[in-house]
Structures are given as C-alpha cells and as structure tokens.
Scaffold this motif. Structure first.
Motif, mmCIF file in Angstrom:
data_model
loop_
_atom_site.group_PDB
_atom_site.id
_atom_site.type_symbol
_atom_site.label_atom_id
_atom_site.label_comp_id
_atom_site.label_asym_id
_atom_site.label_seq_id
_atom_site.Cartn_x
_atom_site.Cartn_y
_atom_site.Cartn_z
ATOM 1 N N GLU A 31 -41.318 34.462 -30.918
ATOM 2 C CA GLU A 31 -39.973 34.718 -30.423
ATOM 3 C C GLU A 31 -39.213 35.688 -31.328
ATOM 4 O O GLU A 31 -39.489 35.789 -32.518
ATOM 5 C CB GLU A 31 -39.150 33.415 -30.330
ATOM 6 C CG GLU A 31 -39.694 32.400 -29.357
ATOM 7 C CD GLU A 31 -40.613 31.364 -29.994
ATOM 8 O OE1 GLU A 31 -40.971 30.407 -29.316
ATOM 9 O OE2 GLU A 31 -40.970 31.512 -31.184
ATOM 10 N N ALA A 32 -38.246 36.363 -30.736
ATOM 11 C CA ALA A 32 -37.345 37.252 -31.471
ATOM 12 C C ALA A 32 -35.912 36.795 -31.215
ATOM 13 O O ALA A 32 -35.552 36.439 -30.091
ATOM 14 C CB ALA A 32 -37.523 38.694 -31.035
ATOM 15 N N LEU A 119 -37.044 46.168 -30.688
ATOM 16 C CA LEU A 119 -36.960 44.752 -30.317
ATOM 17 C C LEU A 119 -37.564 44.496 -28.945
ATOM 18 O O LEU A 119 -37.413 45.309 -28.037
ATOM 19 C CB LEU A 119 -35.498 44.297 -30.321
ATOM 20 C CG LEU A 119 -34.798 44.331 -31.660
ATOM 21 C CD1 LEU A 119 -33.335 43.962 -31.497
ATOM 22 C CD2 LEU A 119 -35.465 43.409 -32.649
ATOM 23 N N ARG A 123 -35.758 38.303 -25.667
ATOM 24 C CA ARG A 123 -35.283 37.780 -26.948
ATOM 25 C C ARG A 123 -33.983 37.016 -26.750
ATOM 26 O O ARG A 123 -33.281 37.206 -25.766
ATOM 27 C CB ARG A 123 -35.092 38.905 -27.949
ATOM 28 C CG ARG A 123 -33.988 39.875 -27.593
ATOM 29 C CD ARG A 123 -33.914 41.022 -28.604
ATOM 30 N NE ARG A 123 -32.832 41.924 -28.352
ATOM 31 C CZ ARG A 123 -32.908 43.046 -27.639
ATOM 32 N NH1 ARG A 123 -34.054 43.388 -27.079
ATOM 33 N NH2 ARG A 123 -31.864 43.829 -27.483
ATOM 34 N N TYR A 142 -29.948 34.608 -23.073
ATOM 35 C CA TYR A 142 -31.405 34.481 -23.071
ATOM 36 C C TYR A 142 -31.978 34.725 -21.686
ATOM 37 O O TYR A 142 -31.361 34.408 -20.679
ATOM 38 C CB TYR A 142 -31.827 33.103 -23.578
ATOM 39 C CG TYR A 142 -31.275 31.962 -22.755
ATOM 40 C CD1 TYR A 142 -32.039 31.348 -21.769
ATOM 41 C CD2 TYR A 142 -29.977 31.495 -22.962
ATOM 42 C CE1 TYR A 142 -31.537 30.310 -21.012
ATOM 43 C CE2 TYR A 142 -29.465 30.453 -22.210
ATOM 44 C CZ TYR A 142 -30.243 29.864 -21.228
ATOM 45 O OH TYR A 142 -29.735 28.844 -20.469
#
Length: 154
Positions: A31-32, A119, A123, A142
């Motif tokens: 995950e970021a 990115l 995320r 999200y």
C-alpha cells in the motif's frame, strides 16, 4: 483517484496514534499512503501509530532531515518519506520508484507534490487539519480497492 472518503476527529495525540494504529493493523504490504498537512499537525504522530499497529517496535521519528526512515514490521517494511525540503527529488526519485511497487513494502509520503507522478493511483490520501478548537480532522480519501483499510475505522 478516490471513490470514497472518511473523516474522523481526534482530540489528542494519543487518539491520533490510535487511529494510525487501527489503520496499521490492517495493512498487508504493497500500500501507499500520502500524508498532507501543515507543519506540526500530527503526521509523525499518525505514523507512530501506523508503525505500532503494524507490529514495528522501532522508534519512529520525522524523516525531515534524512528524507526516508525505514521501520521493520513482521509482514513488511514501512518506508516513511518526507519531501518537505526538496524542490527536485533527484536521486531519491529512483529510490522511491524501486520501493513503491514492492508488495513487501508500505510507502508513507509527506509533502508528495515533488514526486506525485511516481505514486500509484491506488493509494490512501490522508489530510490532517487543525480545527478551531485545536483538534485534528483526519480525512481519508481512498479508492474502493483499499476499502479494507478504512472499513469500520473510528
């Protein structure tokens, strides 16, 4: 990018850590997380909770001067980046690109505007704002595929 949003009010540093710990306990790796807020609003406090909830026993500190801190957790490593002091990511851009897509890493990034094109689209974007009464409004945006991280978070 984000399909959903959740807002939580924190009335103390312990509560901010607790929210971070709840989220940290749900991380699987890969995950970021993008952290957005002003200086002194609670980003490092949130990451302390995130690392604790992920099982890390390491001392969490702000990476403002080191740019990146790593925290070992039982299932993955947390890479905590802070780009506040950078106008150009330079070589750090390559380091970030190497760790960002690795499923055994969780990436947490403060002040991400200088590297936004690196990115992943999927995320969490966590914005921490100071309210008029000095509480913290923690807003989490999200996509639906990361719903497992925030579902039931309180």
């Amino acid at each position: 990018m984000s399909d959903n949003s959740l807002s939580i009010i924190s009335d103390s540093t312990n509560r901010t850590k607790e929210i971070g710990a709840q989220l940290g306990s749900r991380l699987k790796g890969g995950e970021a997380i993008e952290l957005i807020s002003d200086l002194g609003s609670g980003k490092t406090t949130f990451v302390k909770g995130l690392a604790d909830g992920s099982g890390s026993r390491e001392l969490v500190s702000s990476p403002s001067f080191t740019i990146c801190n790593e925290y070992a957790c039982p299932k993955f490593k947390i890479y905590h980046f802070d780009f506040y002091r950078l106008n150009d990511p330079g070589i750090i851009k390559r380091e970030l690109a190497e760790v960002v897509d690795e499923p055994s890493n969780v990436i947490v990034i403060e002040w991400p505007t200088v590297i936004e094109n690196i990115l992943p689209l999927s995320r969490l974007v966590i914005t921490i704002s100071v309210t008029k009464d000095d509480k913290r409004l923690i807003k989490i945006d999200y996509p639906k595929e990361l719903n497992y991280l925030v579902e039931g978070l309180s």
